[in-house]
Design a protein around this motif. Structure first.
Motif, PDB file in Angstrom:
ATOM      1  N   PHE A   1       2.136   9.206  12.539  1.00 58.02           N
ATOM      2  CA  PHE A   1       1.975   8.700  11.408  1.00 58.02           C
ATOM      3  C   PHE A   1       0.575   8.127  11.033  1.00 58.02           C
ATOM      4  O   PHE A   1      -0.024   7.567  12.078  1.00 58.02           O
ATOM      5  CB  PHE A   1       3.042   7.793  10.841  1.00 58.02           C
ATOM      6  N   ARG A   2       0.030   8.607   9.961  1.00 61.45           N
ATOM      7  CA  ARG A   2      -1.431   7.875   9.353  1.00 61.45           C
ATOM      8  C   ARG A   2      -1.164   7.363   8.198  1.00 61.45           C
ATOM      9  O   ARG A   2      -0.495   7.685   7.192  1.00 61.45           O
ATOM     10  CB  ARG A   2      -2.357   8.991   9.569  1.00 61.45           C
ATOM     11  N   PRO A   3      -1.731   6.172   7.852  1.00 63.87           N
ATOM     12  CA  PRO A   3      -1.742   5.555   6.721  1.00 63.87           C
ATOM     13  C   PRO A   3      -2.153   6.608   5.645  1.00 63.87           C
ATOM     14  O   PRO A   3      -3.244   7.088   5.600  1.00 63.87           O
ATOM     15  CB  PRO A   3      -2.719   4.366   6.747  1.00 63.87           C
ATOM     16  N   GLU A   4      -1.261   6.394   4.558  1.00 59.40           N
ATOM     17  CA  GLU A   4      -1.389   7.425   3.335  1.00 59.40           C
ATOM     18  C   GLU A   4      -1.894   6.743   2.061  1.00 59.40           C
ATOM     19  O   GLU A   4      -2.706   7.102   1.214  1.00 59.40           O
ATOM     20  CB  GLU A   4      -0.565   8.494   3.268  1.00 59.40           C
ATOM     21  N   SER A   5      -1.251   5.906   1.610  1.00 54.42           N
ATOM     22  CA  SER A   5      -1.319   5.030   0.536  1.00 54.42           C
ATOM     23  C   SER A   5      -0.469   3.719   0.474  1.00 54.42           C
ATOM     24  O   SER A   5       0.345   3.543   1.643  1.00 54.42           O
ATOM     25  CB  SER A   5      -0.901   5.922  -0.610  1.00 54.42           C
ATOM     26  N   ALA A   6      -0.609   2.862  -0.265  1.00 61.08           N
ATOM     27  CA  ALA A   6      -0.031   1.758  -0.461  1.00 61.08           C
ATOM     28  C   ALA A   6       0.681   1.348  -1.956  1.00 61.08           C
ATOM     29  O   ALA A   6      -0.044   2.031  -2.990  1.00 61.08           O
ATOM     30  CB  ALA A   6      -0.627   0.478  -0.159  1.00 61.08           C
ATOM     31  N   PHE A   7       1.837   0.928  -2.090  1.00 57.81           N
ATOM     32  CA  PHE A   7       2.294   0.709  -3.574  1.00 57.81           C
ATOM     33  C   PHE A   7       2.831  -0.715  -3.527  1.00 57.81           C
ATOM     34  O   PHE A   7       3.064  -1.290  -2.447  1.00 57.81           O
ATOM     35  CB  PHE A   7       3.285   1.759  -3.830  1.00 57.81           C
ATOM     36  N   ARG A   8       3.162  -1.094  -4.869  1.00 61.32           N
ATOM     37  CA  ARG A   8       4.054  -2.547  -4.880  1.00 61.32           C
ATOM     38  C   ARG A   8       4.795  -2.135  -5.978  1.00 61.32           C
ATOM     39  O   ARG A   8       4.725  -1.162  -6.816  1.00 61.32           O
ATOM     40  CB  ARG A   8       2.893  -3.469  -5.142  1.00 61.32           C
TER      41      ARG A   8
ATOM     42  N   ALA B   1      -5.119   6.941  -5.873  1.00 60.69           N
ATOM     43  CA  ALA B   1      -4.658   5.932  -4.951  1.00 60.69           C
ATOM     44  C   ALA B   1      -3.471   6.141  -4.085  1.00 60.69           C
ATOM     45  O   ALA B   1      -3.198   5.659  -3.030  1.00 60.69           O
ATOM     46  CB  ALA B   1      -4.621   4.518  -5.510  1.00 60.69           C
ATOM     47  N   LEU B   2      -2.289   6.759  -4.761  1.00 61.51           N
ATOM     48  CA  LEU B   2      -1.210   7.171  -4.311  1.00 61.51           C
ATOM     49  C   LEU B   2      -0.993   8.492  -3.658  1.00 61.51           C
ATOM     50  O   LEU B   2      -0.125   8.900  -2.830  1.00 61.51           O
ATOM     51  CB  LEU B   2      -0.029   7.129  -5.347  1.00 61.51           C
ATOM     52  N   SER B   3      -2.339   9.343  -3.325  1.00 62.61           N
ATOM     53  CA  SER B   3      -2.161  10.311  -2.648  1.00 62.61           C
ATOM     54  C   SER B   3      -1.436  11.671  -3.477  1.00 62.61           C
ATOM     55  O   SER B   3      -0.942  12.247  -2.466  1.00 62.61           O
ATOM     56  CB  SER B   3      -1.996  10.311  -1.395  1.00 62.61           C
TER      57      SER B   3
ATOM     58  N   PRO C   1       0.689   1.505  -7.977  1.00 64.28           N
ATOM     59  CA  PRO C   1      -0.590   1.761  -6.968  1.00 64.28           C
ATOM     60  C   PRO C   1      -0.888   0.378  -6.523  1.00 64.28           C
ATOM     61  O   PRO C   1      -0.924  -0.359  -7.329  1.00 64.28           O
ATOM     62  CB  PRO C   1      -1.594   2.559  -7.730  1.00 64.28           C
ATOM     63  N   GLU C   2      -0.988   0.193  -5.266  1.00 63.74           N
ATOM     64  CA  GLU C   2      -1.727  -1.044  -4.678  1.00 63.74           C
ATOM     65  C   GLU C   2      -3.255  -1.193  -4.898  1.00 63.74           C
ATOM     66  O   GLU C   2      -3.819  -0.834  -3.629  1.00 63.74           O
ATOM     67  CB  GLU C   2      -1.128  -1.356  -3.358  1.00 63.74           C
ATOM     68  N   THR C   3      -3.518  -1.245  -5.904  1.00 66.14           N
ATOM     69  CA  THR C   3      -5.024  -1.480  -6.130  1.00 66.14           C
ATOM     70  C   THR C   3      -5.100  -2.854  -6.746  1.00 66.14           C
ATOM     71  O   THR C   3      -4.483  -3.502  -7.439  1.00 66.14           O
ATOM     72  CB  THR C   3      -5.593  -0.291  -6.813  1.00 66.14           C
ATOM     73  N   PRO C   4      -6.283  -3.455  -6.524  1.00 71.21           N
ATOM     74  CA  PRO C   4      -6.615  -4.747  -7.214  1.00 71.21           C
ATOM     75  C   PRO C   4      -6.301  -4.622  -8.830  1.00 71.21           C
ATOM     76  O   PRO C   4      -5.742  -5.516  -9.420  1.00 71.21           O
ATOM     77  CB  PRO C   4      -7.930  -5.054  -6.830  1.00 71.21           C
TER      78      PRO C   4
ATOM     79  N   THR D   1       4.017  -2.317   0.113  1.00 68.25           N
ATOM     80  CA  THR D   1       4.639  -1.328   1.112  1.00 68.25           C
ATOM     81  C   THR D   1       3.472  -0.233   1.538  1.00 68.25           C
ATOM     82  O   THR D   1       2.981   0.342   0.339  1.00 68.25           O
ATOM     83  CB  THR D   1       5.771  -0.775   0.737  1.00 68.25           C
ATOM     84  N   PHE D   2       3.608   0.141   2.826  1.00 68.62           N
ATOM     85  CA  PHE D   2       2.665   1.187   3.070  1.00 68.62           C
ATOM     86  C   PHE D   2       3.437   2.543   3.107  1.00 68.62           C
ATOM     87  O   PHE D   2       4.381   2.687   3.700  1.00 68.62           O
ATOM     88  CB  PHE D   2       2.014   1.113   4.184  1.00 68.62           C
ATOM     89  N   ALA D   3       3.029   3.705   2.696  1.00 72.75           N
ATOM     90  CA  ALA D   3       3.382   4.986   2.933  1.00 72.75           C
ATOM     91  C   ALA D   3       2.526   5.482   4.094  1.00 72.75           C
ATOM     92  O   ALA D   3       1.241   5.560   3.791  1.00 72.75           O
ATOM     93  CB  ALA D   3       3.380   5.791   1.574  1.00 72.75           C
ATOM     94  N   LEU D   4       3.164   6.299   4.794  1.00 70.76           N
ATOM     95  CA  LEU D   4       2.594   6.920   5.907  1.00 70.76           C
ATOM     96  C   LEU D   4       2.891   8.530   6.098  1.00 70.76           C
ATOM     97  O   LEU D   4       3.978   8.729   5.886  1.00 70.76           O
ATOM     98  CB  LEU D   4       2.703   6.380   7.387  1.00 70.76           C
TER      99      LEU D   4
END
Length: 297
Positions: free
Chosen positions: A129-136, A170-172, A266-269, A287-290
């Motif tokens: 798996f590779r990191p793809e995006s992050a969400f909250r 950000a969420l791919s 999306p987990e962006t500032p 949480t990270f999506a991979l």
């Protein structure tokens, strides 16, 4: 020790409970697996497979994969007894599931891992798996609310905004899946239209479309007696659009009579800060999506 990866059975329940008891004992977080394991086993079939790894007759790990589209698989519930970590059992289960999904046409597998779960993140990367995006999660409380900007139930406008938004980037392009609870998949125009027909889609209007969200289901909040309205994604242009979008979510949830909401953002500032600004009650951690490429599985 002799190990075997095989299809899970209902008789494995007690061993599974023993496996998960010590996995997150350093966190104030309940593991959902014991609550859903029986349902997983009973619902296994052509589009879903739950496996365990058995060592000398005892189950020491489990994992599940499900097909969420004609080319996407989702992997969840990767658990290995802490006393048996480091022996490759997690990789063995994932290898089995990757092959199963690839044989059924999947070219990508995705999973989600809490950002604080170092062991889970390390295992996922080791498996390919590779990191793809992050969400909250945003959790605005249901209640009467009148958005300060027009919010239309227009899937065409919502799709137009989604395709050009920084939230999609950000969420791919990935949001909560429309069918599988606690899974992610690509948001397509067809899926958004289906949500408009069966659930609800929101587009914030004002000098063009400035935000969008879509409700995906109502569900039980695991481990509680609360009900939730769950929204596959929420993204917006600025604080004014965020305020209107979350007010629309609050009002929508209130009409459903649920106890709370959960919105995938999306987990962006910018998104996290602006959600906090409009009192959308964001979760404590991302949480990270991979994703894993299955074309060579």
């Amino acid at each position: 020790m002799s190990s075997t990866v095989r299809q899970a059975r209902e008789a494995d329940y007690e061993d599974v409970v023993s496996v998960v008891e010590g996995v997150w004992d350093d966190r104030e977080t309940d593991d959902y697996v014991p609550d859903v394991f029986d349902d997983w086993v009973r619902s296994d079939g052509p589009s879903q497979r739950t496996v365990v790894v058995e060592v000398d007759g005892t189950v020491v790990g489990l994992c599940q994969a499900a097909l969420v589209s004609d080319h996407e698989a989702y992997v969840q519930g990767i658990r290995v007894d802490p006393a048996h970590r480091g022996a490759g059992y997690g990789l063995a289960m994932l290898g089995d599931l990757f092959e199963w999904a690839s044989d059924r046409g999947a070219t990508v597998a995705r999973g989600m891992v809490f950002s604080w779960n170092d062991a889970g993140l390390g295992q996922a990367v080791a498996a390919g798996f590779r990191p793809e995006s992050a969400f909250r999660w945003a959790r605005p409380e249901p209640g009467e609310a009148e958005p300060s900007m027009p919010v239309e139930r227009d899937p065409t406008a919502a799709w137009s905004y989604w395709t050009r938004s920084d939230g999609r980037t950000a969420l791919s392009g990935v949001t909560l899946d429309t069918e599988q609870t606690w899974a992610v998949a690509e948001l397509t125009r067809e899926r958004l239209q289906r949500l408009a027909d069966e659930q609800a889609v929101f587009a914030v209007a004002g000098s063009g479309t400035r935000g969008m969200a879509c409700r995906v289901r109502t569900t039980e909040d695991a481990g509680t007696d609360r009900t939730l309205a769950e929204y596959a994604v929420g993204t917006w242009e600025d604080t004014d659009a965020a305020d209107a979008l979350f007010d629309a979510v609050r009002a929508d949830a209130a009409t459903l009579g649920v106890d709370g909401t959960r919105v995938f953002i999306p987990e962006t500032p910018r998104h996290v800060a602006e959600a906090a600004y409009v009192r959308a009650n964001t979760s404590d951690w991302p949480t990270f999506a991979l994703s894993a490429d299955l074309t060579g599985a």
